[in-house]
Design a protein around this motif. Structure first.
Motif, short mmCIF file in Angstrom:
data_model
loop_
_atom_site.label_atom_id
_atom_site.label_comp_id
_atom_site.label_asym_id
_atom_site.label_seq_id
_atom_site.Cartn_x
_atom_site.Cartn_y
_atom_site.Cartn_z
N GLN A 96 -6.75 -1.60 9.92
CA GLN A 96 -8.22 0.05 9.77
C GLN A 96 -7.80 1.06 8.47
N THR A 97 -6.64 1.14 8.83
CA THR A 97 -6.83 2.80 7.43
C THR A 97 -6.66 1.25 5.72
N PHE A 98 -6.98 0.39 5.44
CA PHE A 98 -6.83 -0.35 4.32
C PHE A 98 -8.83 -0.41 3.66
N THR A 99 -9.26 -0.17 5.45
CA THR A 99 -10.43 -0.34 4.87
C THR A 99 -11.53 1.40 5.11
N VAL A 100 -10.54 1.84 5.33
CA VAL A 100 -11.33 3.27 4.96
C VAL A 100 -10.90 3.41 3.60
N GLY A 101 -9.63 2.73 2.59
CA GLY A 101 -9.93 2.72 1.50
C GLY A 101 -11.08 2.61 1.27
N VAL A 140 1.30 5.80 3.69
CA VAL A 140 -0.26 5.50 3.89
C VAL A 140 -1.51 5.41 2.98
N LEU A 141 -1.05 6.65 2.32
CA LEU A 141 -2.04 6.66 1.56
C LEU A 141 -2.40 5.42 0.66
N LEU A 142 -1.43 4.56 -0.49
CA LEU A 142 -0.33 3.92 -0.85
C LEU A 142 -1.78 2.25 -0.01
N GLY A 160 -7.28 -0.42 -0.17
CA GLY A 160 -8.27 -1.04 -0.08
C GLY A 160 -9.48 -0.88 -1.43
N TYR A 161 -8.88 0.68 -1.61
CA TYR A 161 -10.16 1.72 -2.38
C TYR A 161 -10.22 0.32 -3.55
N ILE A 162 -8.89 -0.13 -4.26
CA ILE A 162 -9.13 -0.57 -4.76
C ILE A 162 -9.69 -1.70 -5.30
#
Length: 416
Positions: free
Chosen positions: A302-307, A21-23, A28-30
């Motif tokens: 959605q998890t990707f966009t959170v990052g 999940v964190l990765l 998304g953050y990177i």
């Protein structure tokens, strides 16, 4: 020895799931930090997730579980979601008053990420074999689908509560307004209707360009208020009595809530259920499968966009005291409360004897705060920096959910 080995294996499996999940969030953050996504694009993708993908997921995932018998069995899930969220908000309010914290900490303490993060965590737990411990018949796919349905049922309840509360609470903070216009100056142009803020986790509800807002004479904060200038539909005179209540209800509707209502209708009406939701139904291959394909895009995207959102929102130090308080509530107090609740109540006949339900009761109140805080802060025009900073730390600590999962499974085993 065997019991200790099982707990250790469970913890490792849950840690792998939380790490995935964190990765996903980190990817998304990177991508956003590398300039491949800008703030406008992330907002549009998130809005697409909320207005299309999430309602589709709700219909195909919740619909099969929303029969009369299922609702009578699983009522404890939304009820515990309601009670635990209320308790967390009250604890957050007490801390804010006693420790003189910012008001956004109340919502940060009270509202966990109830959609993308736990759903993706469940998928990871299924792939690592942890979820198999909650399966009585060995059908992991069925267990995963039922778990997703119950989590989404809770998410809808939390969404309704939070969006009635969050804007008014966050407005109590310092309010560094970006516009000279007062809070009551919303005057949409002809034919322009602004929706109520309606995202569970996060969604950009403002237009992509602030200049366009100024040109239209729109104050973005009004997106959090009921629709002010509804068109005159020339209601028939004999239906005039219903006009005001119906329009009031409509202003508080959201795409996810509409999706949940459709799922409820299809689940409770046997002919619709058999036609659309059963795999042998006439419309399942053509229509329902298409809706299912769209719904499956929600969780990872959605998890990707959170990052990506964490990378694009300028963050600042939230303060040691505020950060420690929020993280303590989200990762220590609420998980401990949920474990205690399950330990004291499960297996006593007060609600369903179901290992999966017991595990979800532990999982529901735990985890980092919802990303909606950043979006609501943007809309009510307060400083988003400290909130983004606190959320960044919270999501970096999301692997702690592995500990919550392993303890929850140990409690479930003890009560079985």
């Amino acid at each position: 020895m065997s019991s200790e080995h099982t707990v250790f294996q469970t913890f490792l499996g849950a840690l792998e799931g939380a790490g995935s999940v964190l990765l996903t969030c980190f990817a998304g953050y990177i991508v956003a930090r590398r300039g491949l996504l800008d703030h406008s694009t992330v907002k549009q993708v998130s809005k697409l997730c909320t207005t299309l993908f999430l309602p589709c997921l709700l219909i195909v995932q919740m619909g099969p579980e929303l029969s009369v018998s299922s609702l009578s069995r699983y009522w404890i899930i939304p009820l515990w979601g309601l009670i635990s969220t209320a308790i967390a908000h009250l604890i957050g309010w007490a801390g804010q008053r006693l420790l003189h914290l910012k008001h956004w900490t109340i919502i940060a303490c009270g509202r966990p990420n109830s959609n993308a993060l736990p759903l993706l965590l469940l998928q990871s737990l299924e792939s690592t074999g942890v979820l198999s411990q909650l399966s009585d018949d060995g059908d992991l796919k069925r267990v995963l689908n039922r778990a997703k349905s119950l989590l989404l049922l809770n998410a809808i309840v939390q969404q309704v509560i939070t969006f009635q509360l969050a804007p008014s609470v966050l407005r109590l903070d310092d309010g560094q307004h970006k516009s000279d216009a007062g809070p009551g100056t919303l005057r949409p142009g002809p034919g322009r209707i602004l929706p109520v803020a309606q995202d569970e986790e996060r969604v950009g509800l403002l237009d992509d360009s602030e200049d366009q807002e100024e040109a239209d004479g729109i104050n973005g904060r009004g997106a959090l208020q009921p629709i002010q200038d509804m068109p005159d539909y020339r209601w028939p005179r004999h239906l005039e009595f219903a006009k005001k209540p119906l329009l009031t209800v409509w202003t508080y509707m959201s795409p996810p809530l509409i999706g949940a209502i459709i799922a409820l209708i299809f689940g409770l009406i046997p002919p619709l259920r058999e036609t659309f939701l059963d795999e042998d139904g006439t419309m399942f291959p053509a229509i329902t499968q298409s809706v299912k394909n769209l719904g499956e895009l929600f969780v990872v995207l959605q998890t990707f966009t959170v990052g990506a959102e964490l990378a694009l929102v300028p963050s600042s130090s939230p303060g040691v005291l505020q950060t420690v308080w929020v993280l303590s509530i989200r990762f220590l107090v609420m998980p401990a409360l949920s474990v205690l609740f399950v330990f004291l109540t499960a297996g006593k006949g007060w609600y369903v004897d179901d290992r999966l339900v017991w595990f979800l009761l532990v999982l529901i109140p735990a985890g980092p705060s919802a990303m909606l805080l950043v979006n609501v802060a943007e809309l009510v025009d307060i400083d988003q920096g400290p909130i983004a900073g606190c959320l960044t730390i919270a999501y970096l600590l999301s692997p702690l959910m592995a500990l919550v999962c392993s303890i929850g499974l140990a409690v479930v085993d003890a009560k079985s």
